[in-house]
Design a protein around this motif. Structure first.
Motif, short mmCIF file in Angstrom:
data_model
loop_
_atom_site.label_atom_id
_atom_site.label_comp_id
_atom_site.label_asym_id
_atom_site.label_seq_id
_atom_site.Cartn_x
_atom_site.Cartn_y
_atom_site.Cartn_z
N ASN A 140 -2.96 3.07 14.45
CA ASN A 140 -2.57 1.70 14.76
C ASN A 140 -3.72 0.73 14.52
OD1 ASN A 140 0.24 1.31 15.71
ND2 ASN A 140 -0.30 3.00 17.06
N ALA A 141 -4.93 1.12 14.89
CA ALA A 141 -6.11 0.27 14.65
C ALA A 141 -6.33 0.07 13.15
CB ALA A 141 -7.34 0.88 15.30
N ALA A 142 -6.20 1.13 12.37
CA ALA A 142 -6.37 1.04 10.92
C ALA A 142 -5.30 0.13 10.31
CB ALA A 142 -6.32 2.42 10.29
N ALA A 143 -4.07 0.24 10.79
CA ALA A 143 -2.98 -0.61 10.29
C ALA A 143 -3.24 -2.08 10.61
CB ALA A 143 -1.65 -0.15 10.86
N ARG A 144 -3.67 -2.35 11.83
CA ARG A 144 -3.97 -3.74 12.22
C ARG A 144 -5.09 -4.31 11.35
NH1 ARG A 144 -2.96 -1.74 17.31
NH2 ARG A 144 -5.16 -1.35 17.72
N GLU A 145 -6.15 -3.51 11.14
CA GLU A 145 -7.27 -3.97 10.32
C GLU A 145 -6.84 -4.27 8.90
OE1 GLU A 145 -10.47 -1.14 10.52
OE2 GLU A 145 -10.61 -1.31 12.70
N SER A 146 -5.83 -3.54 8.40
CA SER A 146 -5.33 -3.74 7.04
C SER A 146 -4.24 -4.81 6.97
CB SER A 146 -4.77 -2.41 6.49
OG SER A 146 -5.79 -1.46 6.40
N TYR A 176 -1.15 -4.50 8.25
CA TYR A 176 0.18 -3.90 8.11
C TYR A 176 0.93 -4.00 9.44
CZ TYR A 176 -2.15 -1.44 4.22
OH TYR A 176 -2.86 -1.12 3.11
N ARG A 177 2.14 -4.51 9.40
CA ARG A 177 2.97 -4.50 10.59
C ARG A 177 3.78 -3.20 10.62
NH1 ARG A 177 6.70 -8.83 13.51
NH2 ARG A 177 7.96 -7.32 14.65
N ASN A 178 4.33 -2.81 9.49
CA ASN A 178 5.03 -1.54 9.33
C ASN A 178 4.25 -0.71 8.33
OD1 ASN A 178 7.45 -2.04 10.96
ND2 ASN A 178 7.85 -3.63 9.45
N PHE A 179 4.09 0.57 8.63
CA PHE A 179 3.24 1.39 7.77
C PHE A 179 3.66 2.85 7.81
CE2 PHE A 179 1.41 0.86 11.94
CZ PHE A 179 0.94 2.11 12.30
N GLY A 225 -11.36 17.87 10.67
CA GLY A 225 -11.22 18.10 9.23
C GLY A 225 -10.01 17.43 8.61
N ALA A 226 -9.31 16.59 9.36
CA ALA A 226 -8.10 15.94 8.84
C ALA A 226 -8.46 14.81 7.89
CB ALA A 226 -7.27 15.39 10.00
N HIS A 227 -7.57 14.58 6.95
CA HIS A 227 -7.69 13.44 6.04
C HIS A 227 -6.43 12.60 6.26
CE1 HIS A 227 -11.19 15.17 4.18
NE2 HIS A 227 -10.54 16.30 4.11
N ILE A 228 -6.63 11.43 6.86
CA ILE A 228 -5.52 10.57 7.27
C ILE A 228 -5.54 9.31 6.40
CG2 ILE A 228 -4.50 9.30 9.20
CD1 ILE A 228 -6.40 11.12 11.00
N GLN A 229 -4.34 8.92 5.95
CA GLN A 229 -4.19 7.70 5.17
C GLN A 229 -3.12 6.84 5.82
OE1 GLN A 229 -3.52 9.81 1.31
NE2 GLN A 229 -4.76 8.11 0.57
N VAL A 230 -3.39 5.55 5.97
CA VAL A 230 -2.43 4.59 6.47
C VAL A 230 -2.13 3.65 5.33
CG1 VAL A 230 -2.06 2.73 8.13
CG2 VAL A 230 -3.32 4.78 8.83
N MET A 231 -0.85 3.47 5.01
CA MET A 231 -0.46 2.61 3.89
C MET A 231 0.77 1.79 4.26
SD MET A 231 0.91 5.63 1.43
CE MET A 231 -0.45 6.67 1.88
N PRO A 232 0.98 0.69 3.57
CA PRO A 232 2.13 -0.15 3.91
C PRO A 232 3.44 0.59 3.73
CG PRO A 232 1.15 -0.89 1.86
CD PRO A 232 0.27 0.19 2.40
#
Length: 82
Positions: free
Chosen positions: A37-43, A45-48, A69-76
């Motif tokens: 959620n923090a990454a989405a706000r910084e970018s 994005y309201r819906n992601f 070891g996770a690789h997480i991506q947040v995208m629109p």
């Protein structure tokens, strides 16, 4: 639409097994939901969408904590592609 998320509701080099969020190294063990959620706000994005190790996860099947070891991506979230 279980895979759509909404925001409502380091200088160190990443090691090969490091935990990353949108390419930035993060500390594992924190709240997964808060981190994305923090990454989405910084970018702005309201819906992601969220990918965890290249697999899309939804609100209902996301881990409670950020895995080591996770690789997480947040995208629109693209409504046209749904």
């Amino acid at each position: 639409m279980a895979n759509r998320w909404t925001t409502e509701g380091s200088e160190e080099e990443a090691e090969e097994e490091g935990t990353t969020l949108n390419g930035d190294v993060i500390e594992p063990g924190g709240s997964f939901s808060e981190a994305v959620n923090a990454a989405a706000r910084e970018s702005g994005y309201r819906n992601f969408r969220v990918l965890l190790d290249d697999v899309e996860v939804g609100v209902d099947n996301a881990p409670a904590i950020v895995p080591v070891g996770a690789h997480i991506q947040v995208m629109p979230y693209d409504k046209a592609g749904s």
